[in-house]
Motif scaffolding. Structure first.
Motif, PDB file in Angstrom:
ATOM      1  N   PHE A   5       0.825  -1.205   0.000  1.00  0.00           N
ATOM      2  CA  PHE A   5       0.000   0.000   0.000  1.00  0.00           C
ATOM      3  C   PHE A   5       0.863   1.261   0.000  1.00  0.00           C
ATOM      4  CE2 PHE A   5      -2.150   3.365   2.410  1.00  0.00           C
ATOM      5  CZ  PHE A   5      -3.279   3.540   1.623  1.00  0.00           C
ATOM      6  N   SER A   6       1.935   1.260   0.787  1.00  0.00           N
ATOM      7  CA  SER A   6       2.827   2.419   0.822  1.00  0.00           C
ATOM      8  C   SER A   6       3.527   2.616  -0.515  1.00  0.00           C
ATOM      9  CB  SER A   6       3.854   2.250   1.941  1.00  0.00           C
ATOM     10  OG  SER A   6       3.222   2.091   3.193  1.00  0.00           O
ATOM     11  N   ALA A  13       1.420   9.127  -6.087  1.00  0.00           N
ATOM     12  CA  ALA A  13       1.603  10.524  -5.700  1.00  0.00           C
ATOM     13  C   ALA A  13       2.794  11.161  -6.404  1.00  0.00           C
ATOM     14  CB  ALA A  13       1.779  10.620  -4.181  1.00  0.00           C
ATOM     15  N   ALA A  14       3.849  10.383  -6.658  1.00  0.00           N
ATOM     16  CA  ALA A  14       5.056  10.920  -7.296  1.00  0.00           C
ATOM     17  C   ALA A  14       5.043  10.777  -8.804  1.00  0.00           C
ATOM     18  CB  ALA A  14       6.284  10.228  -6.724  1.00  0.00           C
ATOM     19  N   ASP A  15       3.938  10.270  -9.376  1.00  0.00           N
ATOM     20  CA  ASP A  15       3.831  10.081 -10.824  1.00  0.00           C
ATOM     21  C   ASP A  15       4.971   9.191 -11.333  1.00  0.00           C
ATOM     22  OD1 ASP A  15       2.773  10.224 -13.305  1.00  0.00           O
ATOM     23  OD2 ASP A  15       3.335  12.299 -13.706  1.00  0.00           O
ATOM     24  N   GLY A  16       5.145   8.039 -10.676  1.00  0.00           N
ATOM     25  CA  GLY A  16       6.213   7.118 -11.033  1.00  0.00           C
ATOM     26  C   GLY A  16       5.861   6.210 -12.195  1.00  0.00           C
ATOM     27  N   GLY A  17       6.759   5.253 -12.433  1.00  0.00           N
ATOM     28  CA  GLY A  17       6.556   4.335 -13.549  1.00  0.00           C
ATOM     29  C   GLY A  17       5.394   3.399 -13.349  1.00  0.00           C
ATOM     30  N   VAL A  18       5.121   3.031 -12.110  1.00  0.00           N
ATOM     31  CA  VAL A  18       3.982   2.147 -11.849  1.00  0.00           C
ATOM     32  C   VAL A  18       2.669   2.839 -12.188  1.00  0.00           C
ATOM     33  CG1 VAL A  18       2.756   0.884 -10.040  1.00  0.00           C
ATOM     34  CG2 VAL A  18       5.250   0.864 -10.095  1.00  0.00           C
ATOM     35  N   ARG A  19       2.592   4.152 -11.964  1.00  0.00           N
ATOM     36  CA  ARG A  19       1.372   4.879 -12.305  1.00  0.00           C
ATOM     37  C   ARG A  19       1.160   4.894 -13.816  1.00  0.00           C
ATOM     38  NH1 ARG A  19      -0.569  10.908 -10.285  1.00  0.00           N
ATOM     39  NH2 ARG A  19      -2.294  11.113 -11.770  1.00  0.00           N
ATOM     40  N   SER A 123     -11.680  15.785  -3.288  1.00  0.00           N
ATOM     41  CA  SER A 123     -11.995  14.463  -3.813  1.00  0.00           C
ATOM     42  C   SER A 123     -10.828  13.947  -4.637  1.00  0.00           C
ATOM     43  CB  SER A 123     -13.276  14.500  -4.648  1.00  0.00           C
ATOM     44  OG  SER A 123     -13.067  15.305  -5.802  1.00  0.00           O
ATOM     45  N   GLY A 124     -10.911  12.697  -4.993  1.00  0.00           N
ATOM     46  CA  GLY A 124      -9.892  12.058  -5.800  1.00  0.00           C
ATOM     47  C   GLY A 124     -10.307  10.627  -6.089  1.00  0.00           C
ATOM     48  N   TYR A 125      -9.409   9.865  -6.718  1.00  0.00           N
ATOM     49  CA  TYR A 125      -9.736   8.507  -7.118  1.00  0.00           C
ATOM     50  C   TYR A 125      -8.844   7.463  -6.459  1.00  0.00           C
ATOM     51  CZ  TYR A 125     -12.939  10.156 -10.704  1.00  0.00           C
ATOM     52  OH  TYR A 125     -14.001  10.732 -11.354  1.00  0.00           O
ATOM     53  N   PHE A 126      -7.834   7.867  -5.712  1.00  0.00           N
ATOM     54  CA  PHE A 126      -6.936   6.912  -5.067  1.00  0.00           C
ATOM     55  C   PHE A 126      -6.990   7.116  -3.562  1.00  0.00           C
ATOM     56  CE2 PHE A 126      -2.992   5.560  -3.175  1.00  0.00           C
ATOM     57  CZ  PHE A 126      -2.723   4.359  -3.794  1.00  0.00           C
ATOM     58  N   PRO A 127      -7.328   6.008  -2.806  1.00  0.00           N
ATOM     59  CA  PRO A 127      -7.778   4.685  -3.240  1.00  0.00           C
ATOM     60  C   PRO A 127      -9.286   4.658  -3.500  1.00  0.00           C
ATOM     61  CG  PRO A 127      -7.525   4.715  -0.874  1.00  0.00           C
ATOM     62  CD  PRO A 127      -7.118   6.074  -1.360  1.00  0.00           C
ATOM     63  N   LEU A 223      -6.436  -2.048  -6.043  1.00  0.00           N
ATOM     64  CA  LEU A 223      -5.433  -2.853  -5.347  1.00  0.00           C
ATOM     65  C   LEU A 223      -5.027  -2.207  -4.020  1.00  0.00           C
ATOM     66  CD1 LEU A 223      -3.616  -5.319  -5.363  1.00  0.00           C
ATOM     67  CD2 LEU A 223      -1.942  -4.014  -6.699  1.00  0.00           C
ATOM     68  N   ALA A 224      -4.862  -0.913  -4.008  1.00  0.00           N
ATOM     69  CA  ALA A 224      -4.517  -0.223  -2.761  1.00  0.00           C
ATOM     70  C   ALA A 224      -5.641  -0.335  -1.735  1.00  0.00           C
ATOM     71  CB  ALA A 224      -4.206   1.245  -3.053  1.00  0.00           C
TER      72      ALA A 224
END
Length: 292
Positions: A5-6, A13-19, A123-127, A223-224
């Motif tokens: 989850f972390s 949040a950091a706009d990484g490769g997984v995102r 608001s937001g979409y994660f999680p 998943l989160a």
């Protein structure tokens, strides 16, 4: 689960490769918009996905949890458990914790949805709130059902006949089955528990796939939420173990289940005399022949 989850939170949040990989996968699966009216396989899949997404809503989850809470509290109180109230209360608190945890995370991460719609304030979409609500609600309901079943068996054990009230066994009629300590405190069978767990997992999988297919959430959002839900459901599991470990002792004047089973065994053998000391050897004086 906490590490996963972390990691997902950090990547989103950091706009990484997984995102980026997550959004690419979500666009290939999602079919947002209005459902087609024609009878085609794609339209059927869309309707099933919409139904799965609706099963994660509060209107579907809360009634299931309330029924499980009432049933578990009733069975626990009937079994005279000291902490019968702890599992139902922990389930309610776990479900109430979902919006308290998910809403601040959504506001902090501020992730846009698959359709790229602008976010409202806070608001937001994660999680995913729907995925977390379904996982915690249906998971807690399953745990409470297991607790209620185990409490029912404990109640059968407490109603077993005590030592003074065990009737003698008649040769004409067989004795009625009495709950034993080995089976009365046991929960559902292993296969029943496996099938129930598999059904709960399939239900949550349908909710997650429905949210992604209909374009309501990205796969990482779901998943989160599952990772977060495992932590909350583990609290309910702990409360069940705690309540069953602190079960009430037998009432005054009643013998223990082990003593009752021993008395039942003695009645079948026709002997009610207690064992004698010193390994069962008798120290009585032999009879003396008297004259006359």
């Amino acid at each position: 689960m906490a590490l996963l989850f972390s990691f997902l939170t950090w990547q989103v949040a950091a706009d990484g490769g997984v995102r980026a990989l997550d959004e690419r996968l979500g666009r290939s699966v999602a079919r947002p918009g209005a459902l087609p009216s024609e009878r085609t396989p794609s339209a059927l899949v869309g309707r099933i996905a919409e139904l799965g997404a609706d099963l994660g809503g509060v209107t579907a989850v809360v009634p299931v949890v309330l029924v499980a809470v009432v049933y578990a509290a009733w069975r626990g109180r009937r079994a005279r458990l000291r902490l019968w109230w702890l599992p139902p209360l922990s389930a309610v608190l776990a479900l109430a914790s979902v919006p308290a945890v998910v809403a601040p995370l959504k506001a902090w991460v501020g992730r846009t949805g698959p359709e790229g719609a602008p976010l409202a304030d806070g608001s937001g979409y994660f999680p995913s709130g729907h995925a977390a609500t379904a996982a915690v609600g249906y998971g807690a309901a399953l745990v409470l059902t297991v607790f209620a079943h185990t409490a029912l068996r404990l109640g059968q054990l407490s109603k077993a006949p005590s030592a003074p009230g065990v009737p003698a066994r008649s040769s004409a009629a067989p004795a009625a089955p009495v709950a034993s300590p080995k089976t009365a405190g046991r929960g559902p069978s292993r296969w029943t528990l496996r099938w129930a767990t598999a059904a709960m997992a399939a239900l949550n999988l349908a909710v997650g796939l429905g949210l992604v297919r209909r374009g309501y959430h990205w796969p990482a959002d779901v998943l989160a939420s599952w990772c977060l839900s495992v932590v909350l459901v583990c609290g309910v599991v702990w409360s069940v173990y705690r309540a069953l470990a602190r079960q009430a002792p037998p009432s005054d004047g009643a013998s223990s289940p082990a003593a009752a089973s021993c008395m039942a065994h003695s009645s079948t053998t026709g002997s009610t005399r207690a064992p004698e000391p010193s390994g069962g050897l008798s120290h009585r004086t032999p009879p003396v022949d008297r004259p006359g």
